[in-house]
Design a protein around this motif. Structure first.
Motif, PDB file in Angstrom:
ATOM      1  N   ALA A 195      21.454 -24.227  -0.821  1.00 40.84           N
ATOM      2  CA  ALA A 195      21.397 -24.927  -2.110  1.00 40.84           C
ATOM      3  C   ALA A 195      19.953 -25.094  -2.565  1.00 40.84           C
ATOM      4  N   ILE A 196      19.076 -25.420  -1.632  1.00 36.46           N
ATOM      5  CA  ILE A 196      17.669 -25.577  -1.992  1.00 36.46           C
ATOM      6  C   ILE A 196      17.104 -24.242  -2.475  1.00 36.46           C
ATOM      7  N   ASP A 450      17.932 -27.674 -12.195  1.00 30.92           N
ATOM      8  CA  ASP A 450      18.080 -27.265 -10.801  1.00 30.92           C
ATOM      9  C   ASP A 450      19.554 -27.074 -10.491  1.00 30.92           C
ATOM     10  N   GLY A 452      20.894 -26.123  -7.973  1.00 34.09           N
ATOM     11  CA  GLY A 452      21.230 -26.418  -6.582  1.00 34.09           C
ATOM     12  C   GLY A 452      21.439 -27.904  -6.313  1.00 34.09           C
ATOM     13  N   ARG A 453      21.214 -28.735  -7.324  1.00 30.38           N
ATOM     14  CA  ARG A 453      21.289 -30.183  -7.083  1.00 30.38           C
ATOM     15  C   ARG A 453      22.628 -30.624  -6.531  1.00 30.38           C
ATOM     16  N   ALA A 456      23.538 -29.231  -3.141  1.00 38.55           N
ATOM     17  CA  ALA A 456      22.723 -29.885  -2.117  1.00 38.55           C
ATOM     18  C   ALA A 456      23.286 -31.262  -1.800  1.00 38.55           C
TER      19      ALA A 456
END
Ligand code: HEM
Lengths: 525, 343
Positions: A195-196, A450, A452-453, A456
Motif C-alpha cells: 500500500a505504501i 494518496d 494507498g491510504r 494501508a
C-alpha cells in the motif's frame, strides 16, 4: 518444510552453512534461501532495519526539513556533500535502506508461505489420538460419573473444541487462531508495504501558498512545489478549485503562554468541479478538505502586507500583497522582499520588516510584541535600485535578494521609520515611493492524493487484530479416556502447546465435562 | 477551549502531584522493607498452577509421543516453549519458611495500600490539571511524564492483582516517584491551552494508547533491570525465570497497544500534517521501538534467545522508548510539539 527454528533445524542449518563449498548452483541457491528465511536472519534484518532508521533522526531529511539540509550545505559544503553521497539526507529513500527492508520482506515471504501451507494442512487434520496414560500430562483429572465417548465429545464440541473420537477416547483441540493470527499479521505487514508503494507511485503531493482573496485551481502549474509519483499523469489531477475568502488566527492574550496560537481557521469557497456551485468550507488544522480523496491541509500561515509602489517615472509599478517570511513565531515578526521588476528607469528591490503589533523599543528600534495584527507597521530597512538579475534564468527565492546581486545594487534607503497602514515613504533621488496599503494573511497548504491510504489503513487494522490473536490465543489440547467395565472411571488430560498456564481453563473444561452444559451448576445427584 | 486555565484547579493539581510523590516514596520504602525482610518470593509467589506444570511438564513430552507430534505438523518450537516453561517452573529453589515479625508482614500490605492511594491521588492530579486547562491532560511533556508514571504504577498494581509480582513495587513505584520529581523540577509549565495541532480527539486515542503501552513497558523494563543486577545470592528476589516471564507478559500486552498507538498516530498525522507517515524524528523512534520489541518477541518465540539475550533486547527496546520520550522531545526538532520545555 515448515520454516521454524527447531533445534534440529538449527543443526542442519549450521551443517548447511559449513558445507557450501561443495554445493553446486542449485545447492547454493537453496543454501541462500534457507539462510535468508531462517529466523536468525530475520532477527538480524529486523535489528538492521531499526538501526538503519537512526540516521534519519540524526540528520535532517529532504522533504521533512529542507531548510536544515540547506543549512548543512551552507555551513560545511564538503561535509554535506559527503553525507549526501551516503544518502544521509534521504535515508528512507536510500538504496541501502531499501536493500534491508526488501531482504526482510523477502525473508518474510519465505517464512510465511511454507508456514501457511503447513497451517492449512493442519486445519484439515483431526486432533491426534489420546496418549495412553493421561495422568502423565501437565493437566490431569479424574472425571466423575460414567461419561460416554459420545457425551464427552458433545460437551467438548460445545466448548468449541475441534473433536475426534476413537475407541474409548476423545481428542480435542482448539486455539488454531493463534497461528492464523500470526500468519495474517505477517501477511498484513506485506500488504502495508504494498500500500505504501502504491501511494508513492500513484500519488502526488504539492505545496502552495495562497493569500486572502486569491484562488487556487488544482493543476500542476498552480503549485509552488509539486512532487508527483512516477506513475502520476498530470491530466488526472482532481479538477477542484477554491478561493481563500478569509483567514483568522486567535492567540492567547495573557499569561505565560501569551502569543501562543489558540486556533486557526481558513474560510474557503470550494468548487468541486469546474463550473460547479461553490460551497464554503472551514479549513483548520486537523480538519483537511477532502475532494474525492484529494486532501487539502492547512500547514502554516503568515502575513502578506499590501503595498503600492510608484517608480521614478511616476507610474504604479507594483500594487498588491507580498507574503512575508515569519522570523519569530512568538511575535510574528516577519521579513518581506518586494522585487519590482517593472519599475522604470531601474528595477527596485525593497526589504521590509513587518511587525504585527508594533511598540517602540530602546535605541529607537521597534519590535512586535504579539502575533495578532493589533498595530501593524512595515519598516523599510533596505531599498535598492538596479538590475535584480531576475532574467538570468537562475531561479530566485521570493524571500531574498541574493547577496551577490544585492552587492551590485545602488542603495537608496538603509533604515526608515515604520509605516502605518496608509502611510507612504518617498525614496530619495526621485526613485519613487512606497505606500503601505493594508494587511492580508497567507496560508500554506499541502495538497495530497494518496491512493494507498485506505489500503494501508486496512492492512494496519488487520495487522493489529491478527497480532492480538497471535499473542493471546494458545493452542490447547484435551483428551478424555473412558474406561471399560463397571469400575472404570473416565479421566481427562490436557496440555497447552505454547506456554502460559492452562490450569484454570482446564479446570473449567473438567467441570463442563462433569456437568454437561452448565459448568456453573452443582451436580444434582 | 478556554484561553485561560482555572488557577485554583491548577494549583490544586500541583499540590496533588507533590502528595503523589510523597505517597510513592513512602510506598517504595515499605516495599524495600518487604523485599529485604519479607518472605522469599520464590516461596511466596509460586502460582498455584505452576508447580504442577513444573512437576509433570518434563514428563509430558513422552506422553504425547514425538512421532505423534511429527505427524500433526507440530513445530518443535512449541515443544521448546513447553519444556522451557517446565524448566522455568522448576527453577525456584524454595528455602524453608521462617517466622516473621508482624511489622514485616505488614510492610508489604502497607506498601500496596499506599501505592493504590498514590495512584488515586496521581489520577486526581492529572484530572484537575485537565479540568484546569479544559482539555485532555497530556498536552505537553510535563503532563505526559505524569501520565506515564500513573500508567506504570497502574500497570504494576493491576498485574499484581493477578500475578505474584509485588517484588516489582520498590522498582516501579520508585521510578514513578523519581519521574514525577523530575517532571516537577525540570518540566513544569503553567496549565493552559495546548498547541493548535493537539486540538483533536485523536489526542485521547493516540496519546492514551502510547501512555498505557509505556506503562507496561516500564514494568517489563523494571523486570529486565532486576534480571541483570540480580545475583544468585539474592533469595529475596524472584528467580530470573520468573522475572523473564513477568516481563514477557507485560510486553505481550503492551506490544499490541503500542502497535495501535503508532497506527492511531499515523491516522492523526494523516489529518493534521497531510501524510500518515513522514519519518518525523518522533515517528522514527516510535518505529524503532516497535521493531526492537518485535525483535524481542521473535527472539523469545522462535529463535530460542531466552534469558539474558532476550532481556538485553527488551532493555534496548525500552531504551529506545525512553529516548523517544525524553531525547527526541528535547534534542531533536520535529513536528511533535509535546516538548514545551520550560526556559
Ligand atoms: C517486517 C518484519 C517483521 C515484523 C515486524 C514481525 C513481527 C512479529 C511479531 C510482533 C511477532 C509476535 C507474534 C507472536 O509472538 O506470536 C512475530 C512472530 C513470528 N514471526 Fe515475525 N515479523 C517480521 C518478520 C518476520 C520474518 C522475516 C519471519 C521469518 C523468517 C518471521 C517469522 C515469525 C514467526 C515464525 C513468528 C511466530 C512465533 C510464534 O510462533 O509464536 N517474522 N513476528
Amino acid at each position: 518444510m515448515t520454516v521454524t527454528d527447531t533445534p534440529e533445524r538449527d543443526d542442519s542449518e549450521k551443517a548447511a552453512e559449513a558445507r557450501p563449498a561443495k554445493l553446486g548452483a542449485v545447492g547454493w541457491a537453496r543454501w541462500f534461501w534457507r539462510t535468508l528465511t531462517s529466523m536468525r536472519t530475520a532477527l538480524i534484518l529486523l535489528f538492521l532495519f531499526a538501526l538503519a532508521s537512526i540516521p534519519g533522526s540524526i540528520w535532517p531529511q529532504r522533504g521533512v526539513s529542507d531548510a536544515m539540509v540547506g543549512q548543512y550545505y551552507a555551513d560545511d559544503p564538503e561535509l554535506a556533500e559527503w553525507l549526501d553521497r551516503f544518502w544521509l539526507f534521504d535515508v528512507f529513500k536510500a538504496p541501502w535502506f531499501a536493500a534491508i527492508y526488501l531482504l526482510l520482506f523477502l525473508s518474510l515471504i519465505g517464512c510465511v508461505l511454507p508456514r501457511t501451507m503447513a497451517h492449512l494442512r493442519e486445519l484439515r487434520k483431526k486432533p491426534p489420538a489420546a496418549p495412553r496414560n493421561l495422568s502423565r500430562l501437565p493437566q490431569h483429572a479424574v472425571l466423575d460419573g460414567d461419561l460416554t465417548v459420545e457425551e464427552a465429545a458433545r460437551r467438548l464440541r460445545r466448548l468449541r473444541f475441534r473433536v475426534t473420537t476413537g475407541p474409548g477416547w476423545v481428542s480435542a483441540e482448539k486455539g488454531y487462531l493463534k497461528e492464523t493470527g500470526n500468519l495474517l499479521f505477517h501477511v498484513a505487514l506485506l500488504g502495508l508495504l504494498v500500500a505504501i508503494g502504491v501511494g508513492a507511485l500513484y500519488g502526488y503531493r504539492g505545496n502552495v501558498l495562497v493569500v486572502e482573496g486569491d484562488g487556487f485551481a488544482n493543476t500542476v502549474a498552480a503549485y509552488d512545489r509539486y512532487m508527483p509519483g512516477q506513475q502520476v499523469n498530470a491530466e488526472s489531477l482532481e479538477p477542484f478549485s477554491f478561493t481563500l475568502e478569509d483567514f483568522q488566527a486567535t492567540y492567547i492574550a495573557k499569561g505565560d503562554k501569551r502569543g501562543q496560537a489558540l486556533d486557526y481557521s481558513a474560510k474557503l469557497a470550494v468548487s468541486d468541479l469546474p463550473g460547479a456551485p461553490e460551497r464554503t468550507y472551514e479549513l483548520k488544522v486537523n480538519e483537511p478538505l477532502d475532494v474525492n480523496g484529494t486532501m487539502t491541509y492547512l500547514l502554516d500561515h503568515g502575513y502578506a502586507p499590501t503595498f503600492k509602489i510608484t517608480d521614478g517615472k511616476g507610474q504604479v509599478a507594483f500594487e498588491g500583497s507580498v507574503p512575508c517570511l515569519v522570523i519569530d513565531p512568538a511575535t510574528f515578526t516577519s521579513e518581506c522582499v518586494i522585487k519590482v521588476a517593472d519599475a522604470q528607469p531601474e528595477q527596485l528591490g525593497i526589504l521590509v520588516a513587518f511587525l504585527p503589533s508594533t511598540v517602540p523599543a530602546e535605541g529607537g528600534e521597534w519590535v512586535s510584541i504579539f502575533p495578532g495584527a493589533a498595530n501593524p507597521t512595515a519598516q523599510v530597512y533596505g531599498a535598492f535600485a538596479g538590475d535584480l538579475g531576475m532574467r538570468d534564468g537562475v531561479p530566485q527565492s521570493v524571500y531574498e535578494i541574493p547577496p551577490e546581486i544585492q552587492k551590485k545594487l545602488k542603495p537608496l534607503v538603509m533604515k526608515a521609520d515604520p509605516l502605518a497602514v496608509g502611510q507612504k515613504l518617498d525614496l530619495p533621488g526621485g526613485a519613487g515611493s512606497i505606500e503601505f496599503t493594508g494587511v492580508k494573511e497567507w496560508i500554506a497548504l499541502q495538497i495530497t492524493y494518496d491512493p494507498g491510504r485506505m489500503p494501508a489503513l486496512l492492512a494496519s487494522v488487520l495487522a493489529t487484530v491478527a497480532l492480538v490473536f497471535s499473542l493471546t490465543v494458545r493452542r490447547r489440547r484435551v483428551w478424555v479416556r473412558v474406561g471399560e467395565g463397571p469400575q472404570a472411571r473416565a479421566e481427562a488430560g490436557g496440555l497447552t502447546r505454547t506456554g502460559g498456564d492452562f490450569g484454570e481453563e482446564f479446570a473449567s473444561v473438567v467441570a463442563a465435562l462433569n456437568h454437561g452444559s452448565n459448568p456453573g451448576v452443582k451436580d444434582a445427584r | 477551549m478556554p484561553a485561560e486555565a482555572d488557577p485554583v484547579l491548577a494549583a490544586l493539581s500541583d499540590q496533588l502531584i507533590l502528595a503523589t510523590v510523597l505517597l510513592y516514596v513512602i510506598a517504595m520504602l515499605a516495599y524495600a522493607l518487604d523485599l529485604a525482610f519479607g518472605r522469599a518470593p520464590a516461596e511466596a509467589s509460586a502460582a498455584p498452577a505452576e508447580p504442577v506444570l513444573a512437576a509433570v511438564g518434563g514428563a509430558a513430552a513422552p506422553a504425547a509421543s514425538a512421532s505423534q507430534r511429527e505427524e500433526n505438523g507440530d513445530t518443535a518450537l512449541s515443544e521448546a516453549e513447553e519444556t522451557s516453561e517446565a524448566g522455568e517452573g522448576a527453577g525456584g529453589t524454595q528455602p524453608a519458611p521462617k517466622p516473621l515479625p508482624v511489622w514485616v508482614t505488614k510492610a508489604g500490605t502497607a506498601a500496596l495500600a499506599l501505592s493504590w492511594l498514590g495512584l488515586v491521588v496521581n489520577l486526581a492530579a492529572l484530572a484537575t490539571r485537565g479540568l484546569a486547562a479544559g482539555r485532555w491532560p497530556w498536552g505537553n511533556m510535563y503532563e505526559f511524564v505524569i501520565a506515564i508514571c500513573l500508567a506504570a504504577v497502574a500497570a504494576f498494581l493491576l498485574m499484581q492483582l493477578r500475578y505474584p509480582v509485588r517484588f516489582l513495587g520498590a522498582f516501579v513505584v520508585g521510578a514513578a516517584a523519581l519521574g514525577l520529581g523530575a517532571a516537577v523540577h525540570a518540566l513544569q509549565v503553567e496549565a493552559g491551552p495546548a498547541m493548535v495541532a493537539l486540538n483533536s480527539y485523536w489526542i485521547a486515542i493516540h496519546v492514551s494508547a502510547a501512555i498505557a503501552a509505556s506503562g507496561l513497558f516500564i514494568v517489563a523494563g523494571a523486570c529486565g533491570v532486576i534480571y541483570l543486577i540480580r545475583n544468585d545470592a539474592a533469595v529475596h528476589l524472584p528467580t530470573r525465570e520468573e522475572l523473564e516471564r513477568v516481563a514477557h507478559r507485560a510486553i505481550v500486552i503492551g506490544f499490541p497497544i503500542w502497535t495501535f498507538a503508532v497506527i492511531a498516530g499515523a491516522l492523526w498525522a494523516d489529518k493534521a500534517w497531510g501524510r500518515y507517515w513522514g519519518w518525523d524524528p518522533k515517528e522514527i523512534w516510535a518505529f524503532i521501538t516497535w521493531i526492537v520489541y518485535a525483535g524481542y518477541l521473535h527472539a523469545r518465540a522462535t529463535a530460542g534467545w531466552k534469558g539474558r539475550s532476550a532481556t538485553v533486547v527488551q532493555l534496548v527496546a525500552f531504551a529506545c522508548l525512553l529516548f523517544n520520550l525524553i531525547g527526541v522531545n528535547i534534542f531533536i526538532p520535529g513536528l511533535h510539539s509535546y516538548a514545551e520545555i520550560p526556559g
